[in-house]
Design a protein around this motif. Structure first.
Motif, mmCIF file in Angstrom:
data_model
loop_
_atom_site.group_PDB
_atom_site.id
_atom_site.type_symbol
_atom_site.label_atom_id
_atom_site.label_comp_id
_atom_site.label_asym_id
_atom_site.label_seq_id
_atom_site.Cartn_x
_atom_site.Cartn_y
_atom_site.Cartn_z
ATOM 1 N N LEU A 167 0.828 -1.216 0.000
ATOM 2 C CA LEU A 167 0.000 0.000 0.000
ATOM 3 C C LEU A 167 0.861 1.264 0.000
ATOM 4 O O LEU A 167 0.612 2.193 -0.763
ATOM 5 C CB LEU A 167 -0.905 0.026 1.233
ATOM 6 C CG LEU A 167 -2.286 -0.562 1.112
ATOM 7 C CD1 LEU A 167 -2.979 -0.561 2.463
ATOM 8 C CD2 LEU A 167 -3.118 0.164 0.087
ATOM 9 N N GLN A 168 1.869 1.291 0.859
ATOM 10 C CA GLN A 168 2.737 2.456 0.952
ATOM 11 C C GLN A 168 3.489 2.679 -0.356
ATOM 12 O O GLN A 168 3.616 3.802 -0.827
ATOM 13 C CB GLN A 168 3.727 2.299 2.113
ATOM 14 C CG GLN A 168 4.580 3.518 2.362
ATOM 15 C CD GLN A 168 3.762 4.734 2.747
ATOM 16 O OE1 GLN A 168 2.882 4.654 3.590
ATOM 17 N NE2 GLN A 168 4.020 5.858 2.114
ATOM 18 N N SER A 169 3.962 1.604 -0.956
ATOM 19 C CA SER A 169 4.735 1.713 -2.202
ATOM 20 C C SER A 169 3.922 2.312 -3.336
ATOM 21 O O SER A 169 4.410 3.151 -4.090
ATOM 22 C CB SER A 169 5.257 0.336 -2.618
ATOM 23 O OG SER A 169 6.225 -0.114 -1.708
ATOM 24 N N VAL A 170 2.682 1.875 -3.472
ATOM 25 C CA VAL A 170 1.857 2.365 -4.575
ATOM 26 C C VAL A 170 1.260 3.743 -4.265
ATOM 27 O O VAL A 170 1.039 4.546 -5.170
ATOM 28 C CB VAL A 170 0.772 1.336 -4.963
ATOM 29 C CG1 VAL A 170 -0.397 1.340 -4.016
ATOM 30 C CG2 VAL A 170 0.295 1.542 -6.385
ATOM 31 N N SER A 171 1.051 4.031 -2.974
ATOM 32 C CA SER A 171 0.386 5.292 -2.614
ATOM 33 C C SER A 171 1.255 6.522 -2.826
ATOM 34 O O SER A 171 0.756 7.642 -2.813
ATOM 35 C CB SER A 171 -0.096 5.253 -1.165
ATOM 36 O OG SER A 171 0.979 5.367 -0.266
ATOM 37 N N THR A 172 2.549 6.332 -3.030
ATOM 38 C CA THR A 172 3.452 7.474 -3.235
ATOM 39 C C THR A 172 3.895 7.615 -4.692
ATOM 40 O O THR A 172 4.822 8.367 -4.985
ATOM 41 C CB THR A 172 4.688 7.345 -2.321
ATOM 42 O OG1 THR A 172 5.297 6.075 -2.548
ATOM 43 C CG2 THR A 172 4.310 7.499 -0.859
ATOM 44 N N PHE A 194 -1.503 -2.038 -11.428
ATOM 45 C CA PHE A 194 -2.281 -3.063 -10.729
ATOM 46 C C PHE A 194 -1.748 -4.457 -11.060
ATOM 47 O O PHE A 194 -1.667 -5.318 -10.180
ATOM 48 C CB PHE A 194 -3.767 -2.949 -11.078
ATOM 49 C CG PHE A 194 -4.642 -3.691 -10.125
ATOM 50 C CD1 PHE A 194 -4.920 -3.173 -8.868
ATOM 51 C CD2 PHE A 194 -5.168 -4.920 -10.452
ATOM 52 C CE1 PHE A 194 -5.709 -3.862 -7.962
ATOM 53 C CE2 PHE A 194 -5.953 -5.628 -9.560
ATOM 54 C CZ PHE A 194 -6.224 -5.086 -8.308
ATOM 55 N N ASN A 195 -1.333 -4.663 -12.296
ATOM 56 C CA ASN A 195 -0.772 -5.956 -12.689
ATOM 57 C C ASN A 195 0.547 -6.260 -11.975
ATOM 58 O O ASN A 195 0.842 -7.422 -11.680
ATOM 59 C CB ASN A 195 -0.608 -6.051 -14.203
ATOM 60 C CG ASN A 195 -1.932 -6.250 -14.906
ATOM 61 O OD1 ASN A 195 -2.893 -6.755 -14.311
ATOM 62 N ND2 ASN A 195 -2.000 -5.841 -16.155
ATOM 63 N N LEU A 205 -6.712 -0.455 -3.269
ATOM 64 C CA LEU A 205 -5.615 -0.345 -4.245
ATOM 65 C C LEU A 205 -6.106 0.241 -5.567
ATOM 66 O O LEU A 205 -5.447 1.106 -6.149
ATOM 67 C CB LEU A 205 -4.962 -1.709 -4.466
ATOM 68 C CG LEU A 205 -4.052 -2.168 -3.331
ATOM 69 C CD1 LEU A 205 -3.757 -3.655 -3.444
ATOM 70 C CD2 LEU A 205 -2.767 -1.358 -3.299
ATOM 71 N N HIS A 206 -7.263 -0.221 -6.035
ATOM 72 C CA HIS A 206 -7.838 0.348 -7.262
ATOM 73 C C HIS A 206 -8.096 1.850 -7.095
ATOM 74 O O HIS A 206 -7.806 2.640 -7.998
ATOM 75 C CB HIS A 206 -9.144 -0.361 -7.636
ATOM 76 C CG HIS A 206 -8.973 -1.526 -8.541
ATOM 77 N ND1 HIS A 206 -8.478 -1.432 -9.823
ATOM 78 C CD2 HIS A 206 -9.237 -2.838 -8.356
ATOM 79 C CE1 HIS A 206 -8.446 -2.608 -10.382
ATOM 80 N NE2 HIS A 206 -8.886 -3.501 -9.510
#
Length: 182
Positions: A66-71, A90-91, A110-111
């Protein structure tokens, strides 16, 4: 008929050059999921995809994902590039951390984060393409994972880009609003 390259200056960076550029000039973003990356002409997401792959190779726990994608943020004037980048991010999660997607709530979050962070807009005018309203950026603070609680702070992109350090006192952008996802 004019090509997108001619009309918009659209050129996709070769994968090898993406890797060399990130590894050489900004390697710290590969290992610290708290560092923010904004790609102002995201294209098909090659820089963000490479960074996310590297971040998720270190840990597959839910917080780290979550942290990795949120930034990671991207802006592009082409709607199809925005859609493609969202799908590709997402993939990466599907491949690197499929267990996280077993939770419907986590999958939805995540989406949401990916769709909010990859923006159909113009980085020059700092406005959304469809509405011509100022682009906003969400900053996510993960409070808890079970159940999922995330504080979201919304900023105007213009304020984020223009904030400065004032001597020793940090003066950051002022938020537009705050809310909690749960």
């Amino acid at each position: 008929m004019a090509t997108r390259k001619r009309l918009f200056g659209e050129v996709f960076t070769p994968e090898l050059l993406v890797k060399q550029t990130v590894d050489t000039y900004i390697p710290e973003v590969l290992y610290d999921p708290h560092l923010t990356v904004l790609e102002p002409a995201v294209g098909d997401g090659r820089f963000l995809i490479y960074i996310l792959h590297q971040r998720l190779s270190q840990s597959q726990d839910s917080y780290h994902t979550l942290q990795s994608v949120s930034t990671l943020y991207g802006i592009d004037i082409q709607k199809d590039n925005v859609i493609k980048t969202r799908e590709r991010l997402f993939n990466v999660i599907k491949v690197r951390n499929p267990d996280i997607l077993e939770s419907p709530k986590m999958k939805d979050v995540l989406h949401l984060i990916i769709s909010e962070n990859i923006i159909h807009g113009c980085a020059v005018s700092k406005k959304y393409i469809d509405t011509q309203q100022p682009i906003t950026i969400n900053k996510y603070n993960i409070i808890a994972l079970n159940p999922i609680r995330i504080e979201v702070t919304v900023y105007n992109l213009v304020d984020v880009v223009n904030y400065q350090y004032d001597n020793l006192l940090f003066i950051g952008p002022l938020p537009i609003k705050r809310y909690v996802l749960d």
